[in-house]
Design an enzyme around this catalytic site. Structure first.
Site, mmCIF file in Angstrom:
data_model
loop_
_atom_site.group_PDB
_atom_site.id
_atom_site.type_symbol
_atom_site.label_atom_id
_atom_site.label_comp_id
_atom_site.label_asym_id
_atom_site.label_seq_id
_atom_site.Cartn_x
_atom_site.Cartn_y
_atom_site.Cartn_z
ATOM 1 N N ASP A 65 0.824 -1.203 0.000
ATOM 2 C CA ASP A 65 0.000 0.000 0.000
ATOM 3 C C ASP A 65 0.862 1.257 0.000
ATOM 4 O O ASP A 65 2.087 1.170 0.149
ATOM 5 C CB ASP A 65 -0.963 -0.004 1.202
ATOM 6 C CG ASP A 65 -0.323 -0.591 2.459
ATOM 7 O OD1 ASP A 65 0.907 -0.516 2.593
ATOM 8 O OD2 ASP A 65 -1.056 -1.134 3.297
ATOM 9 N N ASP A 134 -7.566 -3.416 14.009
ATOM 10 C CA ASP A 134 -8.949 -3.628 13.558
ATOM 11 C C ASP A 134 -9.064 -4.750 12.526
ATOM 12 O O ASP A 134 -10.097 -4.924 11.895
ATOM 13 C CB ASP A 134 -9.537 -2.317 12.984
ATOM 14 C CG ASP A 134 -8.809 -1.838 11.723
ATOM 15 O OD1 ASP A 134 -7.860 -2.513 11.267
ATOM 16 O OD2 ASP A 134 -9.197 -0.781 11.189
ATOM 17 N N HIS A 136 -7.257 -5.136 9.715
ATOM 18 C CA HIS A 136 -6.938 -4.872 8.304
ATOM 19 C C HIS A 136 -5.645 -5.569 7.895
ATOM 20 O O HIS A 136 -4.726 -5.728 8.689
ATOM 21 C CB HIS A 136 -6.890 -3.366 7.995
ATOM 22 C CG HIS A 136 -5.750 -2.606 8.595
ATOM 23 N ND1 HIS A 136 -5.911 -1.442 9.307
ATOM 24 C CD2 HIS A 136 -4.402 -2.826 8.571
ATOM 25 C CE1 HIS A 136 -4.724 -0.999 9.688
ATOM 26 N NE2 HIS A 136 -3.798 -1.810 9.262
ATOM 27 N N GLU A 141 -9.709 -2.060 5.132
ATOM 28 C CA GLU A 141 -10.350 -1.797 6.412
ATOM 29 C C GLU A 141 -11.679 -2.561 6.515
ATOM 30 O O GLU A 141 -12.196 -3.057 5.504
ATOM 31 C CB GLU A 141 -10.594 -0.287 6.560
ATOM 32 C CG GLU A 141 -9.305 0.556 6.566
ATOM 33 C CD GLU A 141 -8.551 0.515 7.905
ATOM 34 O OE1 GLU A 141 -8.600 -0.510 8.615
ATOM 35 O OE2 GLU A 141 -7.890 1.523 8.222
HETATM 36 C C1 F6R Z 1 1.520 -1.917 6.040
HETATM 37 C C2 F6R Z 1 0.175 -2.416 6.099
HETATM 38 C C3 F6R Z 1 -0.595 -2.552 7.355
HETATM 39 C C4 F6R Z 1 0.249 -2.865 8.589
HETATM 40 C C5 F6R Z 1 -0.632 -2.811 9.837
HETATM 41 C C6 F6R Z 1 0.143 -3.110 11.088
HETATM 42 O O1 F6R Z 1 2.012 -1.937 4.717
HETATM 43 O O2 F6R Z 1 -0.333 -2.695 5.079
HETATM 44 O O3 F6R Z 1 -1.566 -3.552 7.184
HETATM 45 O O4 F6R Z 1 0.818 -4.136 8.440
HETATM 46 O O5 F6R Z 1 -1.231 -1.561 9.929
HETATM 47 O O6 F6R Z 1 1.038 -2.077 11.335
HETATM 48 P P1 F6R Z 1 2.136 -2.205 12.484
HETATM 49 O O7 F6R Z 1 3.068 -3.271 12.043
HETATM 50 O O8 F6R Z 1 2.813 -0.858 12.509
HETATM 51 O O9 F6R Z 1 1.424 -2.549 13.727
#
Ligand code: F6R
Length: 255
Positions: A65, A134, A136, A141
């Site tokens: 992303d 959450d 994702h 989301e």
């Molecule tokens: C990042 C992404 C997100 C993260 C998620 C967890 O490219 O796509 O899905 O993997 O938000 O983030 P952290 O690792 O910072 O808890």
């Protein structure tokens, strides 16, 4: 699903690095996540590259992303984060031209999403994933289509709050929109390696492993993937009903 539950994040990261180095077919496409979870894994890949045991030279990497509208030189632009972690002979051998990220600065984000979907179409061999509190994966989301392809996403308040730590703890500085691989795009990867550490991930991991498949917990779609490895620490595994059973299976496979 193959589920590894490690006592600590450090031990989980070491398991994830071993799985990746054994299972990623060098020369192919590696799907790379951002956020804090995979940073220790990237450390290990750099160490292994320095020791001559692993290289991303000749491979390509595809981000999950990118924020829309973030400045080109912003340190939290995912292209910049991934380049700093992985690109160069002194990192993992990955070449900058072989790092692919959705173009969050395109005049038409919708076109950029379609272009990214086309670019990734030859297929990812192994996709690294983190997970949001959450549920994702990528920035898919709750409430989105389980069959989505790369698209424009709107970040939830929860995700923007979680990510404010990367933006001077100021939620107003966290972008509101992103381009993200869709859930069907992620599911097209041949192999998935999901990492989750810490108690903030415990509810999401309970849903992903033991809950019903639902758009409300997007990561649950992984139950339909034939080749998923999940690496947790004890804190992220705290709500699993069958944790002891998963540990027994993992140990029997890794004797
Ligand atoms: C990042 C992404 C997100 C993260 C998620 C967890 O490219 O796509 O899905 O993997 O938000 O983030 P952290 O690792 O910072 O808890």
């Amino acid at each position: 699903m193959r589920i590894a539950i490690a006592p600590t994040q450090a031990e989980g990261t070491a398991i994830a690095a071993r799985v990746l180095m054994e299972r990623f077919e060098q020369g192919k496409a590696l799907g790379v996540a951002t956020g804090s979870t995979p940073l220790g894994l990237y450390d290990k890949l750099r160490e292994a590259h320095a020791a001559g045991e692993f290289t991303l030279a000749g491979s390509s990497a595809y981000a999950l992303d990118e924020y829309i509208g973030i400045d080109a030189d912003h340190p939290q632009r995912y292209r910049n984060v991934l380049a700093a972690e992985l690109v160069g002979e002194d990192k993992t051998g990955l070449k900058d031209d072989d790092l692919h990220t959705p173009d969050g600065l395109a005049d038409s984000p919708a076109q950029a999403a379609a272009d990214y979907e086309q670019a990734i179409a030859p297929g990812v061999d192994l996709q690294i994933l983190g997970i949001g509190s959450d549920g994702h994966i990528g920035f898919n989301e709750p409430g989105g289509s389980l069959a989505s392809r790369t698209h424009i996403g709107v970040l939830t308040e929860q995700t923007r709050t979680d990510n404010a730590r990367f933006f001077d703890n100021d939620i107003d500085k966290v972008p509101t929109h992103c381009l993200t691989q869709g859930l069907a795009t992620i599911m097209s990867a041949k192999k998935i390696l999901l990492l989750a550490f810490g108690e903030k991930k415990a509810e999401a991991m309970k849903q992903v492993i033991e809950g019903a498949v639902s758009a409300f917990w997007p990561g649950t779609i992984l139950q339909h993937h034939p080749d998923v490895t999940i690496v947790l620490d004890e804190a992220a595994a705290a709500q699993l009903q069958l944790a002891d059973y998963y540990k027994t299976i993992w140990e029997s496979w890794n004797k």
